[in-house]
Motif scaffolding. Structure first.
Motif, short mmCIF file in Angstrom:
data_model
loop_
_atom_site.label_atom_id
_atom_site.label_comp_id
_atom_site.label_asym_id
_atom_site.label_seq_id
_atom_site.Cartn_x
_atom_site.Cartn_y
_atom_site.Cartn_z
N THR A 28 -8.27 -19.53 -35.41
CA THR A 28 -7.76 -19.91 -36.73
C THR A 28 -6.80 -18.84 -37.25
O THR A 28 -6.96 -18.31 -38.37
CB THR A 28 -8.92 -20.13 -37.73
OG1 THR A 28 -9.98 -20.85 -37.10
CG2 THR A 28 -8.44 -20.96 -38.92
N LEU A 29 -5.83 -18.51 -36.46
CA LEU A 29 -4.90 -17.44 -36.83
C LEU A 29 -4.08 -17.82 -38.05
O LEU A 29 -3.73 -18.99 -38.27
CB LEU A 29 -3.99 -17.11 -35.65
CG LEU A 29 -4.66 -16.25 -34.56
CD1 LEU A 29 -3.92 -16.35 -33.25
CD2 LEU A 29 -4.76 -14.81 -35.03
N LYS A 30 -3.76 -16.81 -38.84
CA LYS A 30 -2.99 -16.96 -40.06
C LYS A 30 -1.72 -16.10 -39.97
O LYS A 30 -1.71 -15.11 -39.24
CB LYS A 30 -3.81 -16.51 -41.26
CG LYS A 30 -5.16 -17.20 -41.41
CD LYS A 30 -5.94 -16.59 -42.57
CE LYS A 30 -7.30 -17.26 -42.73
NZ LYS A 30 -8.08 -16.67 -43.85
N PRO A 31 -0.69 -16.45 -40.72
CA PRO A 31 0.52 -15.62 -40.70
C PRO A 31 0.23 -14.16 -41.04
O PRO A 31 0.89 -13.26 -40.49
CB PRO A 31 1.41 -16.29 -41.75
CG PRO A 31 1.00 -17.72 -41.72
CD PRO A 31 -0.49 -17.69 -41.49
N GLU A 32 -0.74 -13.91 -41.89
CA GLU A 32 -1.07 -12.53 -42.25
C GLU A 32 -1.76 -11.76 -41.14
O GLU A 32 -1.99 -10.56 -41.27
CB GLU A 32 -1.92 -12.49 -43.53
CG GLU A 32 -3.14 -13.39 -43.50
CD GLU A 32 -2.89 -14.73 -44.19
OE1 GLU A 32 -1.81 -15.33 -43.97
OE2 GLU A 32 -3.79 -15.15 -44.95
N VAL B 93 2.44 -17.61 -31.82
CA VAL B 93 1.65 -18.83 -31.97
C VAL B 93 1.85 -19.39 -33.37
O VAL B 93 2.42 -18.73 -34.24
CB VAL B 93 0.14 -18.59 -31.71
CG1 VAL B 93 -0.10 -18.13 -30.28
CG2 VAL B 93 -0.41 -17.57 -32.70
N GLN B 94 1.35 -20.59 -33.58
CA GLN B 94 1.40 -21.20 -34.90
C GLN B 94 0.10 -20.98 -35.64
O GLN B 94 -0.95 -20.74 -35.02
CB GLN B 94 1.68 -22.69 -34.77
CG GLN B 94 3.07 -23.01 -34.23
CD GLN B 94 3.38 -24.49 -34.27
OE1 GLN B 94 2.47 -25.32 -34.17
NE2 GLN B 94 4.64 -24.84 -34.41
N ALA B 95 0.17 -21.07 -36.94
CA ALA B 95 -1.03 -20.94 -37.77
C ALA B 95 -2.08 -21.95 -37.30
O ALA B 95 -1.76 -23.11 -37.04
CB ALA B 95 -0.69 -21.15 -39.23
N GLY B 96 -3.32 -21.47 -37.19
CA GLY B 96 -4.41 -22.31 -36.74
C GLY B 96 -4.70 -22.21 -35.26
O GLY B 96 -5.76 -22.66 -34.80
#
Length: 124
Positions: free
Chosen positions: A85-89, A12-15
């Protein structure tokens, strides 16, 4: 034979959001405390969230508090991890775990059974 099977991971993409599921079988009770952990490449497996036998008892790592929600449906023998609200980390393999003792634990050693994991990759 106890089995924990995670699903719902992906790229997925960030966010973006994802919901992970952990279907368990073979446990003598559908309401044991359960946890989610994650492991990024080259890092230790770390605690993410845990839930007691009722949905009212939950604990989160500071890094995911306010973004992730753990829940359970005891009738379906399934535990969920809603990740917003996913983040790359947040990129890691996510593992579900079952604890055959009372109370919630944030320690890997506090869990008795583990799933095989599901990959979550968040691009920036």
């Amino acid at each position: 034979q106890v089995q924990l099977v995670e699903s719902g991971g992906g790229l997925v993409q960030a966010g973006d959001s994802l919901r992970l599921s952990c279907a368990h079988s073979g446990l003598t009770s559908s309401s044991y405390p359960m946890g989610w952990f994650r492991q990024a490449p080259g890092q230790e497996r770390e605690f993410v969230a845990a839930i007691g036998w009722t949905a009212g008892s939950t604990v989160y790592a500071d890094s995911v508090k306010g973004r992730f929600t753990i829940s359970r449906d005891n009738a379906k023998n399934t535990v969920y991890l809603q990740m917003n609200t996913l983040k790359p980390e947040d990129t890691a393999v996510y593992y579900c775990a079952a604890r055959l003792r009372p109370g919630i634990s944030t320690n890997r050693a506090g869990y008795d059974y583990w799933g095989q994991g599901t990959q979550v990759t968040v691009s920036s």
